[in-house]
Design a protein around this motif. Structure first.
Motif, PDB file in Angstrom:
ATOM      1  N   LEU A   1     116.098 -32.958 135.402  1.00  0.00           N
ATOM      2  CA  LEU A   1     116.910 -31.699 135.437  1.00  0.00           C
ATOM      3  C   LEU A   1     115.725 -31.079 135.506  1.00  0.00           C
TER       4      LEU A   1
ATOM      5  N   ILE B   1     120.355 -24.277 133.026  1.00  0.00           N
ATOM      6  CA  ILE B   1     120.434 -25.329 132.096  1.00  0.00           C
ATOM      7  C   ILE B   1     120.770 -25.149 130.935  1.00  0.00           C
TER       8      ILE B   1
ATOM      9  N   GLU C   1     123.492 -26.832 128.169  1.00  0.00           N
ATOM     10  CA  GLU C   1     123.724 -27.502 126.884  1.00  0.00           C
ATOM     11  C   GLU C   1     124.049 -26.965 125.407  1.00  0.00           C
TER      12      GLU C   1
ATOM     13  N   PHE D   1     126.844 -29.163 136.754  1.00  0.00           N
ATOM     14  CA  PHE D   1     125.752 -29.713 135.664  1.00  0.00           C
ATOM     15  C   PHE D   1     126.835 -30.728 135.474  1.00  0.00           C
TER      16      PHE D   1
ATOM     17  N   LEU E   1     124.144 -33.854 133.276  1.00  0.00           N
ATOM     18  CA  LEU E   1     123.984 -33.437 132.406  1.00  0.00           C
ATOM     19  C   LEU E   1     124.317 -34.065 131.288  1.00  0.00           C
TER      20      LEU E   1
END
Length: 218
Positions: free
Chosen positions: A83, A99, A103, A126, A130
């Motif tokens: 990342l 990010i 998350e 993502f 992720l």
């Protein structure tokens, strides 16, 4: 040569490959206009008899599912350093703020972040990497990935294709005006789908545990 004539001269197999590859790379984590390519191709299919919308939707779905799966594997292996590296290469898309937002979405929705992420541009890039970085169980990721890919890719292809078919008479009478109208209707349809996906996702907050009753003092 007229733009529409040039597009019609492109072999159908090239359209299928372009859609599958672009959507696959976007799902893998590379910022590309996958949705724009899919909408444009579905609209073209409605006016180009050689392009089969079923094959187009299948290629889009395959690209989405395979790309996300590869992104998951890369994210699982690369972890947090991946990342950080992506943030340096693509600061606009993989900034710390983006990010962090992604998350929080995973923490709140779990596997549903992968499913609904298909309809949200930021999460679409993502979701795969992720999910791997956060080590989401693969079976959960796989189920959400496949269902989301089918609904997003297949649904988008179907909606835009039928919008184009309905607008065909307009395209014949007013070539450019009809094309612009069809594109606007297609984009509006996608915005509506995105809004509904966001509302549905927002309606699935993480449930807080019920507080245990305090025993009465004797």
């Amino acid at each position: 040569m007229h733009v529409q004539e040039w597009l019609e001269a492109v072999p159908a197999v090239a359209i299928y490959a372009l859609v599958g590859v672009v959507i696959g790379l976007e799902s893998l984590g590379i910022p590309l206009p996958g949705e724009i390519i899919l909408v444009s191709s579905a609209l073209l299919a409605s006016q180009h008899g050689e392009i089969d919308p079923v094959v187009l939707g299948t290629c889009a779905t395959a690209g989405a599912v395979i790309g996300d799966s590869i992104g998951y594997a890369i994210g699982r292996k690369g972890g947090r350093p991946l990342l950080a590296w992506l943030g340096k290469k693509f600061p606009r898309h993989f900034s710390e703020a983006h990010i962090a937002t992604a998350e929080r979405s995973f923490e709140k929705w779990g596997m549903w972040a992968v499913f609904f992420g298909r309809f949200i541009a930021l999460l679409r890039i993502f979701a795969g990497p992720l999910a791997g970085v956060l080590r989401m169980p693969y079976w959960k990721f796989f189920v959400a990935n496949v269902l989301g890919g089918i609904l997003w890719a297949g649904g988008t292809t179907a909606v835009i294709y039928y919008v184009g078919v309905v607008a065909e008479s307009w395209l014949k009478r007013f070539s450019w005006l009809g094309l612009v109208l069809a594109v606007l209707i297609g984009v509006t349809s996608m915005l509506v789908l995105k809004r509904r996906a966001k509302k549905a996702a927002a309606g699935r907050p993480a449930a807080d545990p019920e507080p245990e009753p305090v025993p009465a003092a004797e």
